[in-house]
Design a protein around this motif. Structure first.
Motif, PDB file in Angstrom:
ATOM      1  N   GLN A  71       0.832  -1.204   0.000  1.00  0.00           N
ATOM      2  CA  GLN A  71       0.000   0.000   0.000  1.00  0.00           C
ATOM      3  C   GLN A  71       0.865   1.251   0.000  1.00  0.00           C
ATOM      4  OE1 GLN A  71      -3.499   0.218   2.783  1.00  0.00           O
ATOM      5  NE2 GLN A  71      -2.648  -1.725   3.493  1.00  0.00           N
ATOM      6  N   ILE A  72       1.861   1.259   0.876  1.00  0.00           N
ATOM      7  CA  ILE A  72       2.751   2.420   0.992  1.00  0.00           C
ATOM      8  C   ILE A  72       3.506   2.635  -0.311  1.00  0.00           C
ATOM      9  CG2 ILE A  72       4.825   3.252   2.164  1.00  0.00           C
ATOM     10  CD1 ILE A  72       3.717   1.911   4.728  1.00  0.00           C
ATOM     11  N   GLU A  73       4.025   1.556  -0.900  1.00  0.00           N
ATOM     12  CA  GLU A  73       4.740   1.679  -2.174  1.00  0.00           C
ATOM     13  C   GLU A  73       3.838   2.234  -3.268  1.00  0.00           C
ATOM     14  OE1 GLU A  73       7.858  -2.069  -1.517  1.00  0.00           O
ATOM     15  OE2 GLU A  73       6.066  -2.316  -2.758  1.00  0.00           O
ATOM     16  N   ASP A  74       2.590   1.790  -3.295  1.00  0.00           N
ATOM     17  CA  ASP A  74       1.666   2.264  -4.327  1.00  0.00           C
ATOM     18  C   ASP A  74       1.390   3.756  -4.172  1.00  0.00           C
ATOM     19  OD1 ASP A  74       1.540  -0.262  -5.393  1.00  0.00           O
ATOM     20  OD2 ASP A  74      -0.401  -0.766  -4.507  1.00  0.00           O
ATOM     21  N   PHE A  75       1.223   4.215  -2.947  1.00  0.00           N
ATOM     22  CA  PHE A  75       1.006   5.647  -2.732  1.00  0.00           C
ATOM     23  C   PHE A  75       2.226   6.452  -3.190  1.00  0.00           C
ATOM     24  CE2 PHE A  75      -2.354   4.600   0.546  1.00  0.00           C
ATOM     25  CZ  PHE A  75      -3.370   5.306  -0.080  1.00  0.00           C
ATOM     26  N   VAL A  76       3.416   5.982  -2.822  1.00  0.00           N
ATOM     27  CA  VAL A  76       4.630   6.702  -3.214  1.00  0.00           C
ATOM     28  C   VAL A  76       4.786   6.695  -4.735  1.00  0.00           C
ATOM     29  CG1 VAL A  76       7.152   6.737  -3.026  1.00  0.00           C
ATOM     30  CG2 VAL A  76       5.748   6.305  -0.995  1.00  0.00           C
ATOM     31  N   ARG A  77       4.490   5.580  -5.382  1.00  0.00           N
ATOM     32  CA  ARG A  77       4.580   5.499  -6.836  1.00  0.00           C
ATOM     33  C   ARG A  77       3.670   6.535  -7.516  1.00  0.00           C
ATOM     34  NH1 ARG A  77       3.426   0.538  -7.330  1.00  0.00           N
ATOM     35  NH2 ARG A  77       5.508  -0.351  -7.617  1.00  0.00           N
ATOM     36  N   ALA A  85       0.454   8.984 -15.798  1.00  0.00           N
ATOM     37  CA  ALA A  85       1.876   8.693 -15.642  1.00  0.00           C
ATOM     38  C   ALA A  85       2.236   8.392 -14.196  1.00  0.00           C
ATOM     39  CB  ALA A  85       2.699   9.877 -16.141  1.00  0.00           C
ATOM     40  N   VAL A  86       3.242   7.534 -14.010  1.00  0.00           N
ATOM     41  CA  VAL A  86       3.780   7.254 -12.682  1.00  0.00           C
ATOM     42  C   VAL A  86       4.230   8.561 -12.046  1.00  0.00           C
ATOM     43  CG1 VAL A  86       5.679   6.158 -11.430  1.00  0.00           C
ATOM     44  CG2 VAL A  86       4.483   4.896 -13.237  1.00  0.00           C
ATOM     45  N   GLY A  87       3.867   8.751 -10.791  1.00  0.00           N
ATOM     46  CA  GLY A  87       4.244   9.972 -10.086  1.00  0.00           C
ATOM     47  C   GLY A  87       3.260  11.103 -10.247  1.00  0.00           C
ATOM     48  N   GLY A  88       2.357  10.988 -11.237  1.00  0.00           N
ATOM     49  CA  GLY A  88       1.337  12.022 -11.415  1.00  0.00           C
ATOM     50  C   GLY A  88       1.874  13.266 -12.079  1.00  0.00           C
ATOM     51  N   ALA A  89       1.061  13.894 -12.909  1.00  0.00           N
ATOM     52  CA  ALA A  89       1.429  15.146 -13.564  1.00  0.00           C
ATOM     53  C   ALA A  89       0.877  16.317 -12.766  1.00  0.00           C
ATOM     54  CB  ALA A  89       0.871  15.177 -14.992  1.00  0.00           C
TER      55      ALA A  89
END
Length: 553
Positions: free
Chosen positions: A312-318, A376-380
């Motif tokens: 869960q934490i990794e997904d939020f950071v991603r 995109a990964v990380g969000g725009a």
């Protein structure tokens, strides 16, 4: 070679292969920095809900946390909780949510010249007998009140302009909120203000009032708001908050775990928010409680494992989270991470990694997650729009109770879609109001708040689709619960269903005529959450460009 020897060799090969795979996986991990628009004592936001004792606060410090969502006792150094926060360096995101929750709302649309204000006050706590309320940009002074009504109202008080206000809006008492901010703003451990915790109903006017007050009285402090579904973003927009807390809980009371939920839902929510407020930062709220808390026969099945917490934490950071918050620390009736050593350990190790580098090692996306990626990964900072998704609908609700007829119960909007019309609803007069969709989702329950107001209820939504040509398309849709869709007056979908809302749960082919087409959606709520999703794709299932929609959002 004997069978036993052969088995031993095979086992050795399997172990070696696993070790090689683990090493390759570790090498494939890459560090992702947590953005740092806000920091707590120079570190990323690492916090928790529900730390209710000094021992809980000490446990938070032990696992590397620096923030608690709390109240006045957490700020008061003469109280045990306040001393514990100060001694352990745990700052406080102070609740102002009581200025939104438990408040009455407008019973019907309010004209600009009305001097009496009818209220829907079911479940609301008492309000001042006289005082000042805020609706949108207007202040209104009332001299008296009686059950269900504010009396002798002075419209456009203190130089504001009288205006029309939609029915269902939650009232805001600015003087009470101002007193509370003045009481706490000089507290040494105060980090910011928490103004929303999911879905109280139509609260955006009240939230903007709180935000303006906070920024006038304490401009350096962060204002944060919590969102737990796409539909809850009906209460998001400019001038609501500086920081979003986004929460999704992927372990269910049945024991089922959805490994794609966090990433997929957060993408849509962050994209929708950043189209309104470019670059809006968010912190991810991860599950540390047993989702079977209300089902004794399943006790323990809804607990996330250590690996699931880490994921869960990794997904939020991603997806670009600037902080991480556990839900929850624990209360006697619902123990969380403070009561579970294995959770404390995985949280401690994750925070240690972030504290040392400001980053977290993230594994590559699994293929199934990559296949569902929309943004995109990380969000725009300002994500693109997805073609074929209606940005808004005209919505009218609630009707009912529908009784045994359920989705088959018929109410006036089924035959009368005049947007100027008013109809008798479940609690009084109701009218069509434009409502913004979030990635194609309309959260109907979030517009009303408490589930007691929405059980066995029916809502209607309509929009206009303008097509550049005659064409066959795919309607992709989901609902919570039952659903009917009409296109240009013809029923094209009847879905009898009880369960949660999922995007693209089903598909039907339909025909759009060149020019204007009318969609009408009807959704029946059996109990609990309530809403629907709809978007239009080409025959190949890809997003369909060239469509225009009314309302435009």
């Amino acid at each position: 070679m004997t069978i036993v020897q052969g088995a031993a060799v095979l086992a050795g090969l399997l172990v070696a292969a696993c070790l090689a795979s683990d090493q390759a996986g570790e090498q494939a991990r890459r560090p992702m920095k947590l953005p740092s628009p806000f920091a707590v004592a120079g570190k990323p936001i690492l916090g928790s809900y529900n730390l209710e004792t000094p021992d809980d606060i000490a446990a938070a410090r032990d696992v590397g946390m620096n923030l608690v969502l709390g109240g006045a006792d957490h700020l008061d150094p003469t109280k045990p909780l306040g001393r514990a926060c100060a001694d352990n360096g745990v700052y406080v995101l102070h609740h102002l949510t009581q200025h939104v929750y438990g408040r009455p709302r407008l019973l019907d649309r309010l004209s600009a010249d009305a001097t009496e204000i009818p209220l829907f006050a079911e479940g609301a706590r008492p309000h001042p007998e006289s005082g000042v309320i805020q609706l949108d940009d207007e202040l209104i002074r009332y001299e008296a009140s009686e059950p269900g009504r504010l009396l002798r109202c002075q419209r456009g008080y203190c130089g504001t302009r009288p205006a029309v206000h939609r029915g269902g809006m939650i009232l805001f008492w600015p003087e009470e909120c101002e007193r509370e901010i003045l009481q706490v703003r000089d507290s040494r451990m105060l980090w910011g203000y928490y103004v929303l915790d999911d879905s109280p109903g139509d609260a955006i006017s009240a939230l903007r009032g709180i935000y303006r007050l906070a920024k006038r009285l304490d401009p350096q402090r962060v204002v944060a708001a919590g969102y737990g579904s796409a539909g809850s973003l009906c209460n998001f927009g400019p001038g609501v908050c500086d920081l979003m807390l986004i929460y999704w809980y992927p372990v269910f009371g049945s024991g089922r775990y959805d490994p794609l939920m966090t990433s997929h839902q957060v993408q849509w929510m962050v994209a929708a928010a950043r189209r309104q407020v470019p670059g809006m930062p968010f912190a991810g709220v991860y599950q540390t409680f047993d989702a079977a808390f209300d089902r004794p026969e399943n006790a323990g099945k809804g607990l996330p494992t250590a690996a699931q917490i880490r994921k869960q934490i990794e997904d939020f950071v991603r997806e670009g989270a600037c902080g991480l918050v556990a839900y929850l620390g624990g209360v006697p009736s619902l123990p969380g991470w403070t009561a579970r050593p294995y959770m404390r350990e995985v949280i401690r190790e994750t925070h240690r990694e972030i504290g040392a580098t400001g980053a977290l090692l993230i594994p590559p996306e699994p293929p199934e997650m990559r296949a569902q990626r929309v943004f995109a990964v990380g969000g725009a900072r300002r994500p693109p729009t997805v073609p074929g998704v209606p940005p808004a609908w005209h919505v009218i609700l609630p009707f009912g109770p529908a009784g045994a007829e359920g989705i088959n119960a018929v109410y006036p909007p089924e035959t009368d879609q005049r947007l100027s019309a008013a109809h008798q609803g479940r609690h009084g007069a109701v009218r069509w109001e434009p409502r913004r969709a979030i990635g194609g989702v309309i959260g109907l329950g979030e517009l009303l708040g408490g589930h007691n107001l929405t059980q066995n209820a029916i809502a209607y939504a309509t929009c206009e689709v303008i097509s550049p040509t005659d064409q066959t398309v795919r309607l992709l849709f989901g609902s919570d619960d039952d659903m009917v869709i009409w296109l240009n007056g013809r029923e094209v979908v009847r879905r009898v269903y009880a369960g949660g809302l999922q995007r693209d749960a089903e598909m039907r082919e339909a025909h759009l005529s060149k020019g204007k087409n009318r969609l009408l959606v009807k959704v029946h709520n059996r109990a609990g959450m309530w809403g629907f999703h709809l978007r239009i794709a080409g025959q190949d299932g890809r997003p369909l460009s060239g469509l225009r929609f009314v309302p435009r959002g």
